[in-house]
Design a protein around this motif. Sequence first.
Motif, PDB file in Angstrom:
ATOM      1  N   GLN A 190       0.744  -1.161  -0.010  1.00 56.01           N
ATOM      2  CA  GLN A 190      -0.101  -0.128   0.178  1.00 56.01           C
ATOM      3  C   GLN A 190       0.667   1.125   0.056  1.00 56.01           C
ATOM      4  N   MET A 191       2.233   1.082   0.350  1.00 55.30           N
ATOM      5  CA  MET A 191       3.101   2.372   0.198  1.00 55.30           C
ATOM      6  C   MET A 191       3.287   2.744  -1.282  1.00 55.30           C
ATOM      7  N   THR A 192       3.248   3.988  -1.520  1.00 55.58           N
ATOM      8  CA  THR A 192       3.431   4.448  -2.666  1.00 55.58           C
ATOM      9  C   THR A 192       4.618   5.605  -2.920  1.00 55.58           C
ATOM     10  N   SER A 193       4.807   6.291  -1.712  1.00 58.34           N
ATOM     11  CA  SER A 193       5.907   7.394  -1.730  1.00 58.34           C
ATOM     12  C   SER A 193       7.163   6.826  -1.236  1.00 58.34           C
ATOM     13  N   ILE A 194       8.318   7.623  -1.671  1.00 59.42           N
ATOM     14  CA  ILE A 194       9.399   7.535  -1.170  1.00 59.42           C
ATOM     15  C   ILE A 194       9.748   7.912   0.181  1.00 59.42           C
ATOM     16  N   GLN A 195       8.924   9.000   0.537  1.00 61.99           N
ATOM     17  CA  GLN A 195       8.930   9.363   1.901  1.00 61.99           C
ATOM     18  C   GLN A 195       8.513   8.488   3.029  1.00 61.99           C
ATOM     19  N   GLU A 196       7.098   7.797   2.624  1.00 65.13           N
ATOM     20  CA  GLU A 196       6.554   6.667   3.511  1.00 65.13           C
ATOM     21  C   GLU A 196       7.670   5.551   3.632  1.00 65.13           C
ATOM     22  N   TRP A 197       8.286   5.093   2.467  1.00 65.93           N
ATOM     23  CA  TRP A 197       9.161   4.162   2.561  1.00 65.93           C
ATOM     24  C   TRP A 197      10.514   4.355   3.424  1.00 65.93           C
ATOM     25  N   LEU A 198      10.900   5.596   3.450  1.00 67.01           N
ATOM     26  CA  LEU A 198      12.099   6.033   4.198  1.00 67.01           C
ATOM     27  C   LEU A 198      11.713   6.129   5.432  1.00 67.01           C
ATOM     28  N   VAL A 199      10.506   6.547   5.830  1.00 67.30           N
ATOM     29  CA  VAL A 199      10.301   6.726   7.192  1.00 67.30           C
ATOM     30  C   VAL A 199      10.198   5.224   7.866  1.00 67.30           C
ATOM     31  N   SER A 200       9.505   4.377   7.033  1.00 62.94           N
ATOM     32  CA  SER A 200       9.276   3.093   7.495  1.00 62.94           C
ATOM     33  C   SER A 200      10.582   2.300   8.017  1.00 62.94           C
ATOM     34  N   LEU A 201      11.606   2.662   7.181  1.00 64.19           N
ATOM     35  CA  LEU A 201      12.894   2.119   7.380  1.00 64.19           C
ATOM     36  C   LEU A 201      13.803   2.900   8.256  1.00 64.19           C
ATOM     37  N   ASN A 202      13.345   3.939   8.921  1.00 68.49           N
ATOM     38  CA  ASN A 202      14.040   5.121  10.094  1.00 68.49           C
ATOM     39  C   ASN A 202      15.471   5.564   9.034  1.00 68.49           C
ATOM     40  N   GLN A 203      15.076   5.851   7.851  1.00 64.24           N
ATOM     41  CA  GLN A 203      15.954   6.636   7.058  1.00 64.24           C
ATOM     42  C   GLN A 203      15.594   8.154   6.752  1.00 64.24           C
ATOM     43  N   THR A 204      15.042   8.477   7.594  1.00 56.42           N
ATOM     44  CA  THR A 204      14.318   9.834   7.051  1.00 56.42           C
ATOM     45  C   THR A 204      15.416  11.017   6.618  1.00 56.42           C
ATOM     46  N   ASP A 205      16.698  10.941   6.798  1.00 53.72           N
ATOM     47  CA  ASP A 205      17.528  11.621   6.478  1.00 53.72           C
ATOM     48  C   ASP A 205      18.127  11.554   4.811  1.00 53.72           C
ATOM     49  N   LEU A 206      17.411  10.483   4.233  1.00 52.69           N
ATOM     50  CA  LEU A 206      17.742  10.184   2.920  1.00 52.69           C
ATOM     51  C   LEU A 206      16.493  10.756   2.051  1.00 52.69           C
ATOM     52  N   ILE A 207      15.534  11.122   2.853  1.00 53.70           N
ATOM     53  CA  ILE A 207      14.267  11.678   1.781  1.00 53.70           C
ATOM     54  C   ILE A 207      14.798  12.833   1.234  1.00 53.70           C
ATOM     55  N   GLN A 208      15.452  13.908   1.499  1.00 57.41           N
ATOM     56  CA  GLN A 208      15.629  14.981   0.632  1.00 57.41           C
ATOM     57  C   GLN A 208      16.774  14.523  -0.602  1.00 57.41           C
ATOM     58  N   THR A 209      17.732  13.729  -0.195  1.00 59.34           N
ATOM     59  CA  THR A 209      18.523  13.002  -1.322  1.00 59.34           C
ATOM     60  C   THR A 209      17.757  12.370  -2.474  1.00 59.34           C
ATOM     61  N   PHE A 210      16.516  11.758  -2.184  1.00 64.71           N
ATOM     62  CA  PHE A 210      15.710  11.083  -3.245  1.00 64.71           C
ATOM     63  C   PHE A 210      15.105  12.320  -3.891  1.00 64.71           C
ATOM     64  N   VAL A 211      14.385  13.048  -3.096  1.00 58.69           N
ATOM     65  CA  VAL A 211      13.519  14.212  -3.571  1.00 58.69           C
ATOM     66  C   VAL A 211      14.462  15.098  -4.531  1.00 58.69           C
ATOM     67  N   ASN A 212      15.755  15.269  -3.905  1.00 61.77           N
ATOM     68  CA  ASN A 212      16.678  16.039  -5.101  1.00 61.77           C
ATOM     69  C   ASN A 212      16.739  15.670  -6.048  1.00 61.77           C
ATOM     70  N   SER A 213      16.951  14.368  -6.311  1.00 63.34           N
ATOM     71  CA  SER A 213      17.241  13.561  -7.518  1.00 63.34           C
ATOM     72  C   SER A 213      15.778  13.363  -8.210  1.00 63.34           C
ATOM     73  N   ARG A 214      14.608  13.782  -7.940  1.00 60.50           N
ATOM     74  CA  ARG A 214      13.042  13.799  -8.406  1.00 60.50           C
ATOM     75  C   ARG A 214      12.660  12.402  -8.393  1.00 60.50           C
ATOM     76  N   TYR A 215      13.144  11.739  -7.505  1.00 63.48           N
ATOM     77  CA  TYR A 215      12.521  10.436  -7.047  1.00 63.48           C
ATOM     78  C   TYR A 215      11.602  10.659  -6.025  1.00 63.48           C
ATOM     79  N   LEU A 216      10.171  10.483  -6.350  1.00 65.64           N
ATOM     80  CA  LEU A 216       9.114  10.488  -5.425  1.00 65.64           C
ATOM     81  C   LEU A 216       8.301   9.689  -5.166  1.00 65.64           C
ATOM     82  N   ASN A 217       8.199   8.731  -6.255  1.00 61.96           N
ATOM     83  CA  ASN A 217       7.428   7.480  -6.278  1.00 61.96           C
ATOM     84  C   ASN A 217       8.242   6.187  -5.860  1.00 61.96           C
ATOM     85  N   LEU A 218       7.756   5.320  -5.208  1.00 61.00           N
ATOM     86  CA  LEU A 218       8.431   3.992  -4.763  1.00 61.00           C
ATOM     87  C   LEU A 218       8.650   3.160  -6.177  1.00 61.00           C
ATOM     88  N   SER A 219       7.657   3.489  -7.036  1.00 57.06           N
ATOM     89  CA  SER A 219       7.762   2.944  -8.392  1.00 57.06           C
ATOM     90  C   SER A 219       9.091   3.247  -9.165  1.00 57.06           C
TER      91      SER A 219
END
Length: 84
Positions: free
Chosen positions: A12-41
Amino acid sequence: MFTDPNKPNFVQMTSIQEWLVSLNQTDLIQTFVNSRYLNLSQVLHFDRNDLLRLQIYDDIRQNLLLESLKQIQFELNFQSGFLV
């Protein structure tokens, strides 16, 4: 099938943010977003080289992310009735 309520439901998870939060890797959210990765797909089939391109060099972190992506792929395939 028994579902562990403490385990994130990756299907049911679709966003990079949800995924990284679930892995306790929230500090990586901006890394993915800056590279335009927003969706888990967008990252579902990432490999180690893709993580290196994002400058994620820590082996433990890479393994955590890659194992999680493998688990998500498995769960998605299982839900679809396919075992890969």
